[in-house]
Motif scaffolding. Structure first.
Motif, PDB file in Angstrom:
ATOM      1  N   ASP A 132       0.860  -1.171   0.000  1.00 47.40           N
ATOM      2  CA  ASP A 132       0.000   0.000   0.000  1.00 47.40           C
ATOM      3  C   ASP A 132       0.904   1.231   0.000  1.00 47.40           C
ATOM      4  OD1 ASP A 132      -1.361   2.264   1.734  1.00 47.40           O
ATOM      5  OD2 ASP A 132      -2.961   1.086   0.765  1.00 47.40           O
ATOM      6  N   TRP A 133       0.841   2.022  -1.065  1.00 49.27           N
ATOM      7  CA  TRP A 133       1.755   3.137  -1.221  1.00 49.27           C
ATOM      8  C   TRP A 133       1.655   4.129  -0.060  1.00 49.27           C
ATOM      9  CZ3 TRP A 133       6.142   3.790  -3.209  1.00 49.27           C
ATOM     10  CH2 TRP A 133       6.688   5.059  -3.359  1.00 49.27           C
ATOM     11  N   ASN A 134       0.469   4.418   0.410  1.00 50.24           N
ATOM     12  CA  ASN A 134       0.322   5.362   1.523  1.00 50.24           C
ATOM     13  C   ASN A 134       1.000   4.844   2.786  1.00 50.24           C
ATOM     14  OD1 ASN A 134      -1.138   7.228  -0.033  1.00 50.24           O
ATOM     15  ND2 ASN A 134      -3.056   6.153   0.372  1.00 50.24           N
ATOM     16  N   ASP A 135       0.927   3.531   3.036  1.00 51.81           N
ATOM     17  CA  ASP A 135       1.609   2.947   4.190  1.00 51.81           C
ATOM     18  C   ASP A 135       3.124   3.042   4.042  1.00 51.81           C
ATOM     19  OD1 ASP A 135      -0.856   2.300   5.260  1.00 51.81           O
ATOM     20  OD2 ASP A 135      -0.718   0.152   4.759  1.00 51.81           O
ATOM     21  N   VAL A 136       3.613   2.832   2.829  1.00 52.49           N
ATOM     22  CA  VAL A 136       5.060   2.922   2.578  1.00 52.49           C
ATOM     23  C   VAL A 136       5.547   4.338   2.842  1.00 52.49           C
ATOM     24  CG1 VAL A 136       6.830   2.802   0.767  1.00 52.49           C
ATOM     25  CG2 VAL A 136       5.091   1.009   0.919  1.00 52.49           C
ATOM     26  N   VAL A 137       4.830   5.330   2.331  1.00 52.89           N
ATOM     27  CA  VAL A 137       5.213   6.733   2.520  1.00 52.89           C
ATOM     28  C   VAL A 137       5.164   7.092   4.004  1.00 52.89           C
ATOM     29  CG1 VAL A 137       4.555   9.131   2.041  1.00 52.89           C
ATOM     30  CG2 VAL A 137       4.542   7.439   0.196  1.00 52.89           C
ATOM     31  N   ALA A 138       4.124   6.664   4.698  1.00 51.29           N
ATOM     32  CA  ALA A 138       3.991   6.982   6.122  1.00 51.29           C
ATOM     33  C   ALA A 138       5.106   6.347   6.957  1.00 51.29           C
ATOM     34  CB  ALA A 138       2.624   6.517   6.629  1.00 51.29           C
ATOM     35  N   TRP A 143      12.769  10.725   7.489  1.00 50.86           N
ATOM     36  CA  TRP A 143      13.864   9.758   7.347  1.00 50.86           C
ATOM     37  C   TRP A 143      15.149  10.307   7.957  1.00 50.86           C
ATOM     38  CZ3 TRP A 143      14.063   4.820   6.087  1.00 50.86           C
ATOM     39  CH2 TRP A 143      15.296   4.266   5.788  1.00 50.86           C
ATOM     40  N   ASP A 144      15.841   9.448   8.648  1.00 53.92           N
ATOM     41  CA  ASP A 144      17.138   9.785   9.245  1.00 53.92           C
ATOM     42  C   ASP A 144      17.000  10.945  10.235  1.00 53.92           C
ATOM     43  OD1 ASP A 144      19.868   9.412   9.636  1.00 53.92           O
ATOM     44  OD2 ASP A 144      20.463  10.644   7.922  1.00 53.92           O
ATOM     45  N   GLY A 145      15.779  11.088  10.819  1.00 49.47           N
ATOM     46  CA  GLY A 145      15.551  12.131  11.819  1.00 49.47           C
ATOM     47  C   GLY A 145      15.449  13.535  11.254  1.00 49.47           C
ATOM     48  N   GLN A 146      15.324  13.665   9.955  1.00 47.64           N
ATOM     49  CA  GLN A 146      15.253  14.984   9.338  1.00 47.64           C
ATOM     50  C   GLN A 146      13.807  15.294   8.968  1.00 47.64           C
ATOM     51  OE1 GLN A 146      18.300  15.847   6.360  1.00 47.64           O
ATOM     52  NE2 GLN A 146      19.302  13.913   6.923  1.00 47.64           N
ATOM     53  N   ALA A 147      13.273  16.314   9.570  1.00 53.81           N
ATOM     54  CA  ALA A 147      11.881  16.693   9.329  1.00 53.81           C
ATOM     55  C   ALA A 147      11.638  16.964   7.842  1.00 53.81           C
ATOM     56  CB  ALA A 147      11.526  17.937  10.139  1.00 53.81           C
ATOM     57  N   SER A 154       9.899  11.505  -3.163  1.00 54.80           N
ATOM     58  CA  SER A 154      11.083  12.117  -3.746  1.00 54.80           C
ATOM     59  C   SER A 154      10.765  13.386  -4.509  1.00 54.80           C
ATOM     60  CB  SER A 154      11.770  11.135  -4.679  1.00 54.80           C
ATOM     61  OG  SER A 154      12.814  11.765  -5.381  1.00 54.80           O
ATOM     62  N   HIS A 155      11.676  14.335  -4.414  1.00 53.16           N
ATOM     63  CA  HIS A 155      11.559  15.560  -5.206  1.00 53.16           C
ATOM     64  C   HIS A 155      11.783  15.269  -6.690  1.00 53.16           C
ATOM     65  CE1 HIS A 155      15.977  15.744  -5.553  1.00 53.16           C
ATOM     66  NE2 HIS A 155      15.972  15.330  -4.293  1.00 53.16           N
ATOM     67  N   TRP A 182      22.320  10.267   3.692  1.00 47.23           N
ATOM     68  CA  TRP A 182      21.374   9.782   4.672  1.00 47.23           C
ATOM     69  C   TRP A 182      21.807   8.431   5.216  1.00 47.23           C
ATOM     70  CZ3 TRP A 182      16.400  10.872   1.379  1.00 47.23           C
ATOM     71  CH2 TRP A 182      16.204  12.247   1.293  1.00 47.23           C
ATOM     72  N   GLU A 183      21.159   8.041   6.301  1.00 49.94           N
ATOM     73  CA  GLU A 183      21.440   6.736   6.910  1.00 49.94           C
ATOM     74  C   GLU A 183      21.092   5.628   5.909  1.00 49.94           C
ATOM     75  OE1 GLU A 183      19.755   3.975  10.560  1.00 49.94           O
ATOM     76  OE2 GLU A 183      19.426   6.129  10.630  1.00 49.94           O
ATOM     77  N   VAL A 184      22.000   4.659   5.806  1.00 47.08           N
ATOM     78  CA  VAL A 184      21.801   3.545   4.886  1.00 47.08           C
ATOM     79  C   VAL A 184      21.241   2.369   5.690  1.00 47.08           C
ATOM     80  CG1 VAL A 184      22.948   1.949   3.294  1.00 47.08           C
ATOM     81  CG2 VAL A 184      23.697   4.328   3.439  1.00 47.08           C
TER      82      VAL A 184
END
Length: 193
Positions: A132-138, A143-147, A154-155, A182-184
């Motif tokens: 479910d794409w919305n679950d993946v995005v949520a 990510w990596d603690g960056q608001a 993705s931009h 970012w964190e890997v």
């Protein structure tokens, strides 16, 4: 003129023909059903085509080099078979069989097939019953603690697809780190800069 015994023998043969035909039909239906079930199993792929399919089937079951098996094993554990992602059209199977018989396929140093324009995008991965794409995005917000940072929002928009990062049969790559730092995730790699 036909005797009574000859007539009985002929009648018995006539009765056996439908029975024999019915038995043959049942055997063919059972054999066809069995082949269909086997065809839908990962073991079918490497039963004949050991080279190069052993690499993929081993990865699906988590055998061999674990680095190539991460997402394949996750799919196997969820009961997802190869043919749920790799559609087995008659044309594709004829092409694959011809390539295997003629040896007209390329492999990488690790023994896997050289990719042939295979991508996994949201249409393939985020369909009903899969992700479910919305679950993946949520799940990847901030990510990596960056608001405001989210690799699944993705931009770059539709310029990238799931397979830019996620590899079912190989090591996944943090594509974003082509530019970012970012964190890997564990077991992943960063692209060469």
């Amino acid at each position: 003129m036909e005797t009574n015994e000859q007539a009985k023998a002929k009648g018995g043969k006539r009765r056996r023909v439908p029975i024999v035909c019915a038995v043959v039909a049942v055997v063919l239906v059972c054999a066809g059903g069995g082949f269909y079930v086997w065809h839908n199993q990962p073991s079918f792929c490497n039963a004949i085509c050991h080279e190069p399919m052993d690499y993929y089937v081993d990865g699906y079951y988590g055998e061999g080099d674990a680095a190539h098996a991460q997402l394949a094993v996750a799919h196997q554990q969820e009961g997802v078979t190869c043919l749920q992602c790799h559609e087995a059209t008659l044309e594709a199977q004829v092409n694959e069989g011809t390539a295997w018989v003629s040896g007209a396929f390329e492999t990488n140093a690790d023994g896997s097939l050289e990719p042939q324009l295979i991508t996994a995008d949201k249409q393939q991965c985020a369909t009903a019953g899969c992700h479910d794409w919305n679950d993946v995005v949520a799940a990847t917000e901030n990510w990596d603690g960056q608001a405001g940072v989210n690799p699944h929002r993705s931009h770059q928009g539709k310029a990238i697809d799931c397979s830019n990062c996620h590899s079912v049969h190989g090591q996944s790559v943090m594509y974003c780190n082509t530019c970012h730092s970012w964190e890997v995730p564990e077991g992943w790699s960063s692209p060469a800069k």
